[in-house]
Scaffold this active site. Structure first.
Site, PDB file in Angstrom:
ATOM      1  N   CYS A 136       0.834  -1.202   0.000  1.00 32.68           N
ATOM      2  CA  CYS A 136       0.000   0.000   0.000  1.00 32.68           C
ATOM      3  C   CYS A 136       0.867   1.251   0.000  1.00 32.68           C
ATOM      4  O   CYS A 136       1.361   1.679   1.053  1.00 32.68           O
ATOM      5  CB  CYS A 136      -0.931   0.001   1.215  1.00 32.68           C
ATOM      6  SG  CYS A 136      -1.969   1.488   1.320  1.00 32.68           S
ATOM      7  N   CYS A 139      -0.503   4.129   2.043  1.00 37.36           N
ATOM      8  CA  CYS A 139      -0.376   3.920   3.491  1.00 37.36           C
ATOM      9  C   CYS A 139       1.035   4.230   3.985  1.00 37.36           C
ATOM     10  O   CYS A 139       1.219   4.832   5.044  1.00 37.36           O
ATOM     11  CB  CYS A 139      -0.708   2.473   3.857  1.00 37.36           C
ATOM     12  SG  CYS A 139      -2.318   1.891   3.321  1.00 37.36           S
ATOM     13  N   ASP A 140       2.034   3.796   3.207  1.00 37.82           N
ATOM     14  CA  ASP A 140       3.398   3.767   3.713  1.00 37.82           C
ATOM     15  C   ASP A 140       4.409   4.606   2.946  1.00 37.82           C
ATOM     16  O   ASP A 140       5.562   4.716   3.375  1.00 37.82           O
ATOM     17  CB  ASP A 140       3.892   2.313   3.748  1.00 37.82           C
ATOM     18  CG  ASP A 140       3.019   1.424   4.616  1.00 37.82           C
ATOM     19  OD1 ASP A 140       2.543   1.918   5.651  1.00 37.82           O
ATOM     20  OD2 ASP A 140       2.817   0.256   4.264  1.00 37.82           O
TER      21      ASP A 140
END
Length: 331
Positions: A136, A139-140
């Site tokens: 992701c 997300c990261d």
């Protein structure tokens, strides 16, 4: 003592398919309950710009899902932040058990559980998950500002992830096992024009390498698919973007499947092999896999469920596609 809730229509999943089904089921006065699952909003919550949603030239995926959830609530859907752990389709009313301990019973079920990211299956990949290995980017990606990053994949997901990561990384290397990408042409053009992106064609990732104290990724070893030559690429983040698999764990032993694990539905409908159970979105669609087609299938599933409940109650539809079902007729 566990709480038991009954609804004419239980919707499991909260992506475009689930929320659209909720809107239509609510408009039919079926008092649906929608259980959101582990990832409320589905895959669009980890997507950046969505440029192919009708009516929006560009919209952030999470924003779109917030709007869909609000729409479903406004129509009257009860939305519950729970995760269904088991589902019994052997008899009606169908029974689902939530992680919260709540038991849900329903005369009809709409499955909209979507899909989950695929992984390479490497021991080193598993070892570094959460320590430099991710599926992701949204997300990261923030954690790799000024760092070198590697992405593996060749479809829309991989190209989108690589482009997004250029906002943070000093360099993004995209590894693909073929000599051409499968992504949409417009996305490929953007990728090729980006000066931060380098593509390594005809390679697969053989190993993720790194340190254990502290645990972290330091690079990947890629193998040429024809010659077997190894190339070591330094990086601090490794993002796997090789597609998704349908989330069918709840029903894999209860419904007919095809094409590698997708729920099979009757042609031109969302009816599954169990009467009263309907499937919509990515868990049944192995061809299109778009937000807009998932939403369309959510609409179909609600109408199919509405017709099913009307027939159960012995009521004839008022007109094609519109079924007059009393709110509690199926209870």
């Amino acid at each position: 003592m566990s709480d038991t809730r009954h609804t004419p229509v239980l919707i499991i999943g909260s992506g475009p398919a689930g929320y659209t089904a909720a809107v239509y089921a609510s408009r039919a006065m079926l008092k649906p309950i929608l259980v959101q699952g582990i990832q409320p909003g589905g895959q669009l919550t980890i997507t950046t710009d969505v440029e192919n949603w009708p009516g929006d030239a560009s919209v952030m995926g999470p924003d779109l899902m917030v709007r869909m959830e609000a729409h479903a609530k406004e129509m009257g859907t009860e939305i519950i932040g729970d995760h269904i752990m088991s589902l019994d389709l052997s008899k009606r009313p169908f029974t689902a058990k939530g992680d919260s301990g709540t038991v849900y019973t329903a005369n009809a079920v709409i499955l909209a559980t979507g899909a989950q990211a695929k992984w390479l299956g490497l021991p080193s990949e598993e070892h570094f998950k959460g320590f430099g290995v991710s599926a992701c980017a949204t997300c990261d990606g923030f954690f790799y500002r000024g760092q070198e990053i590697v992405v593996i994949g060749g479809g829309n997901t991989a190209v989108e992830e690589a482009l997004f990561l250029t906002n943070f990384a000093s360099k993004v290397t995209l590894i693909h096992r073929r000599d051409s990408l499968r992504a949409e042409k417009i996305m490929q053009q953007r990728l090729f024009k980006n000066p931060k992106v380098e593509i390594l064609w005809d390679h697969t990732v053989e190993e993720v390498v790194g340190s254990d104290e502290p645990r972290g990724v330091e690079g990947v070893r890629a193998r040429h698919v024809e010659t077997g030559a190894i190339t070591e690429i330094p990086c601090k983040g490794f993002f796997v973007a090789i597609g998704h698999a349908p989330a069918t764990e709840l029903v894999s032993e209860q419904l007919d499947m095809h094409n590698g694990g997708y729920v099979k539905v009757e042609a031109g409908s969302t009816r599954t092999s169990v009467p009263g159970v309907f499937a919509a979105g990515d868990l049944t669609d192995h061809i299109y896999r778009q937000a807009v087609t998932s939403a369309g299938m959510g609409c179909m599933a609600a109408l199919d469920a509405e017709k099913f409940l009307a027939e159960m109650a012995g009521e004839a539809p008022a007109e094609a596609g519109v079924y007059a079902v009393a709110p509690d007729a199926a209870e």
